[in-house]
Design an enzyme around this catalytic site. Structure first.
Site, PDB file in Angstrom:
ATOM      1  N   TYR A   1      -7.429   6.510   4.310  1.00 39.67           N
ATOM      2  CA  TYR A   1      -7.512   5.406   3.555  1.00 39.67           C
ATOM      3  C   TYR A   1      -6.239   3.909   3.476  1.00 39.67           C
ATOM      4  O   TYR A   1      -6.850   2.169   3.376  1.00 39.67           O
ATOM      5  CB  TYR A   1      -7.539   6.057   1.410  1.00 39.67           C
TER       6      TYR A   1
ATOM      7  N   ASP B   1     -10.072   5.783  -2.158  1.00 43.82           N
ATOM      8  CA  ASP B   1      -9.422   5.891  -2.965  1.00 43.82           C
ATOM      9  C   ASP B   1      -9.430   6.151  -4.369  1.00 43.82           C
ATOM     10  O   ASP B   1     -11.327   6.456  -4.419  1.00 43.82           O
ATOM     11  CB  ASP B   1      -8.220   5.184  -3.018  1.00 43.82           C
TER      12      ASP B   1
ATOM     13  N   GLU C   1       0.868  -1.350   0.014  1.00 43.46           N
ATOM     14  CA  GLU C   1      -0.208   0.439  -0.034  1.00 43.46           C
ATOM     15  C   GLU C   1       0.940   1.271   0.034  1.00 43.46           C
ATOM     16  O   GLU C   1       0.798   2.326  -0.908  1.00 43.46           O
ATOM     17  CB  GLU C   1      -1.108   0.254   1.396  1.00 43.46           C
TER      18      GLU C   1
END
Length: 361
Positions: free
Chosen positions: A125, A143, A42
């Protein structure tokens, strides 16, 4: 009040998950969903294309197979393995977060979004993505891909960043997570936005949700989501000198910590102000002000690189010493042997210059 805010929105979870199971990409962090791998992916995929992110992920995991390895590595080595990914603050945050996890949570990535938000570099997020993908918790992760899909599916005319719209998305996602694993819902939405409901030329004809997509039915897909104004790019020209002493050592400088690209190495140079013409005199004066007696010789190459909103042209010249370099270097300047260069982390422009020097050697 827009109709999509009513309690029973059109169903989409079944079609979405079915699509993901068939079309979702095989990615290395999806093999076992190890929390460290999910977190790393991520962070790496912020501002990075998937193919590039995967190659860096695999290389990183070979050198840092565990979170502890990240925490115990030097910042120089962390930046070296991040070299080329840009936005280097992500790498520093990764190391700082690993240290915090080791100290506070005994090396185990926390599960709750509240605790994840305490980690450097983790926003709302990212916390949602880690909690739902790594730990299968019912936490939405919204996102740009998710915003774009819902803006079209619900034909939202406003900004996708508006709080009311995002609260609605969170509610829809949480409801979907009651029917299917949070891990699947989060990744299905991300993949769908990345592969089917793309920013340009979306694949509406192969979309399983086409018949219920309001933007498609109303023929306004190209207008959704509403486009926000982008920051204007800044074009800059920097004239750079490549300089070696009699032993073959290169003169390099290190960008100050706290600045953009801070801590990275580069060949010394000076920005050409305004619309002033590039000249060797500018570079000679720069070196003179730093206490170096330098002669600017032939032009070596031109190199382009970008960071944040900056679009930089590096005009690179080979230089020579008029007299030996001073015994004590000015702050931020160093003489580095050729064998040490590979261990240092350069920004993209500096790395391109280094590659050109090798090519001409």
């Amino acid at each position: 009040m827009p109709d999509f805010l009513t309690p029973l929105p059109p169903p989409f979870a079944e079609e979405l998950v079915s699509w993901f199971r068939k079309h979702g990409r095989s990615l290395p962090w999806r093999k076992e969903y190890l929390p460290y791998h999910v977190w790393l992916s991520e962070i790496m995929l912020q501002q990075t294309q998937m193919e590039r992110g995967v190659s860096y992920f695999l290389r990183w995991i070979q050198r840092f197979p565990s979170l502890r390895d990240v925490a115990e590595a030097s910042e120089e080595e962390i930046l070296k393995y991040w070299e080329g990914l840009g936005y280097y603050r992500r790498a520093r945050n990764l190391k700082a977060a690993a240290e915090k996890i080791l100290e506070r949570w005994k090396g185990e990535l926390p599960q709750s979004p509240e605790e994840l938000l305490q980690l450097p570099g983790v926003g709302e997020y990212t916390a949602g993505a880690i909690a739902s993908i790594a730990w299968n918790r019912r936490v939405p992760a919204i996102d740009a891909n998710v915003e774009r899909f819902f803006a079209r599916y619900l034909d939202w005319e406003g900004s996708p960043k508006e709080k009311g719209f995002r609260r609605t998305l969170a509610s829809l996602i949480e409801k979907a997570m009651e029917e299917y694993a949070p891990r699947e819902i989060t990744q299905a939405l991300m993949e769908f936005g990345a592969l089917c409901c793309t920013p340009v030329k979306p694949g509406c004809e192969r979309c399983p949700l086409e018949k219920r997509c309001l933007a498609r039915l109303r023929h306004v897909v190209p207008l959704r989501p509403r486009q926000e104004k982008k920051k204007a790019s800044v074009r800059r020209i920097v004239i750079v000198g490549v300089l070696q002493d009699v032993r073959g050592n290169y003169l390099l400088c290190r960008r100050p910590e706290g600045e953009i690209l801070g801590g990275l190495w580069e060949f010394p140079g000076v920005e050409v102000p305004g619309k002033k013409e590039v000249s060797r005199k500018i570079l000679e004066n720069f070196f003179r002000e730093k206490g170096f007696a330098v002669r600017v010789e032939e032009r070596l190459c031109s190199v382009r690189h970008s960071y944040t909103v900056n679009r930089v042209l590096l005009e690179v010249y080979r230089c020579s010493w008029r007299k030996e370099p001073p015994s004590f270097m000015p702050e931020g300047f160093f003489l580095i042997s050729p064998c040490e260069l590979e261990a240092l982390s350069f920004h993209a422009g500096g790395r391109k210059i280094l590659e050109e020097i090798k090519r001409r050697a």
